[in-house]
Scaffold this motif. Structure first.
Motif, PDB file in Angstrom:
ATOM      1  N   GLU A   1     -10.138 -18.766 -55.228  1.00 13.00           N
ATOM      2  CA  GLU A   1     -11.359 -19.561 -55.052  1.00 13.00           C
ATOM      3  C   GLU A   1     -11.410 -20.064 -53.616  1.00 13.00           C
ATOM      4  O   GLU A   1     -10.481 -20.720 -53.150  1.00 13.00           O
TER       5      GLU A   1
ATOM      6  N   ASP B   1     -19.255 -19.718 -51.278  1.00 14.16           N
ATOM      7  CA  ASP B   1     -18.054 -19.791 -52.110  1.00 14.16           C
ATOM      8  C   ASP B   1     -17.744 -18.431 -52.729  1.00 14.16           C
ATOM      9  O   ASP B   1     -18.623 -17.586 -52.895  1.00 14.16           O
TER      10      ASP B   1
ATOM     11  N   PHE C   1     -15.383 -16.935 -56.082  1.00 10.33           N
ATOM     12  CA  PHE C   1     -14.636 -17.263 -57.295  1.00 10.33           C
ATOM     13  C   PHE C   1     -14.330 -15.946 -57.999  1.00 10.33           C
ATOM     14  O   PHE C   1     -15.195 -15.360 -58.650  1.00 10.33           O
TER      15      PHE C   1
ATOM     16  N   GLU D   1     -14.102 -21.899 -50.670  1.00 19.81           N
ATOM     17  CA  GLU D   1     -15.366 -22.583 -50.435  1.00 19.81           C
ATOM     18  C   GLU D   1     -15.471 -22.986 -48.966  1.00 19.81           C
ATOM     19  O   GLU D   1     -14.468 -23.333 -48.337  1.00 19.81           O
TER      20      GLU D   1
END
Length: 272
Positions: free
Chosen positions: A233, A220, A222, A235
């Motif tokens: 973001e 991920d 962020f 993932e």
């Protein structure tokens, strides 16, 4: 716009590179197969290959497996923390795996057991009655041969299924870019016993435990960009759960192989 897009592209590039690195260097992740197209049905071979090549006795023992001879006695449901699940964790017809293991034992050398049909015995006897009545109406004298009788019975059950016995994981994050891995293990236990029809004695008994492993890998990103005013973001992840059916097959085939070897040590079978 070019200055605003470059941080996004940079974050995406770092994420892709981290995912590629985990795929290249992670030993568990390398076992996860990529997405595939729908394949045609195949005939499965035994999971325990040693069962194919054991020695064959001079006289094959005749063995019977009844419908209620090998069942799931755990009552275990699929583990789910979100909602109630009515699906069982173990197949409700494990005797199918047992019959395959018995039929394919020593298959490369001609087979070890002579397996007689007992799960569909009602259908078999009804069909024989139909054939017999038809021959009587046509005044045919050729009688049906008698059914083979079994000198051995094999019985047992799936005695336990421990869900989420152990679990854990690890992860790391740096500058909003992270990677994590988690695992979980379930434990399946079966019991098989070989019984003499003539005496009712339990000749051999085996208890086999198989671990079922589940692994997940997650990447991920962020990050805040555009002077800390715009959030990006991203993932990605993959989860692999070891097949419960394959685990049950492996445990059954291991138990059958153990019964054959222990019976050989006890001189229950004779060899040339």
């Amino acid at each position: 716009m070019q200055k605003g897009m470059s941080p996004k592209l940079l974050c995406l590039s770092v994420l892709l590179l981290s995912s590629c690195a985990s795929l290249l260097f992670d030993p568990i992740e390398n076992t996860i197969a990529p997405a595939k197209k729908i394949e045609l049905a195949t005939i499965d071979e035994l999971v325990v290959s040693d069962l194919l090549d054991c020695r064959v006795p001079t006289r094959k023992p005749t063995i019977a497996v009844y419908a209620s001879a090998f069942t799931d006695q755990t009552g275990q449901r699929l583990s789910n923390s979100m909602y109630a699940s009515f699906s069982t964790a173990v197949t409700q017809s494990p005797s199918a795996y047992l019959i395959k293991a018995l039929k394919d034992a020593c298959k490369n050398n001609g087979g070890f057991f002579t397996v007689v049909e007992r799960i569909g015995i009602d259908h078999l006897t009804k069909e024989r009655q139909i054939i017999r009545s038809g021959r009587e109406q046509n005044n045919e004298d050729n009688a049906l041969p008698t059914l083979l009788f079994a000198g051995l019975l094999i019985e047992g059950s799936v005695v336990s299924y421990e869900a989420n016995e152990t679990s854990g994981g690890a992860g790391a994050r740096y500058l909003g870019i992270g990677i994590s891995k988690a695992y979980r293990t379930d434990t399946l236990t079966i019991q098989l016993r070989l019984i003499s029809v003539s005496s009712g004695q339990v000749l051999v008994e085996k208890l086999v435990t198989k671990t079922i492993l589940s692994v997940s890998l997650t990447d991920d990103v962020f990050r805040f960009i555009e002077d800390g005013t715009e959030l990006v973001e991203i993932e990605s992840g993959v989860v692999r759960n070891e097949s419960g059916g394959l685990a049950l097959r492996s445990a059954i085939e291991t138990a059958v192989l153990g019964i054959i070897k222990e019976g050989e040590q006890a001189d229950y079978w004779s060899y040339e």
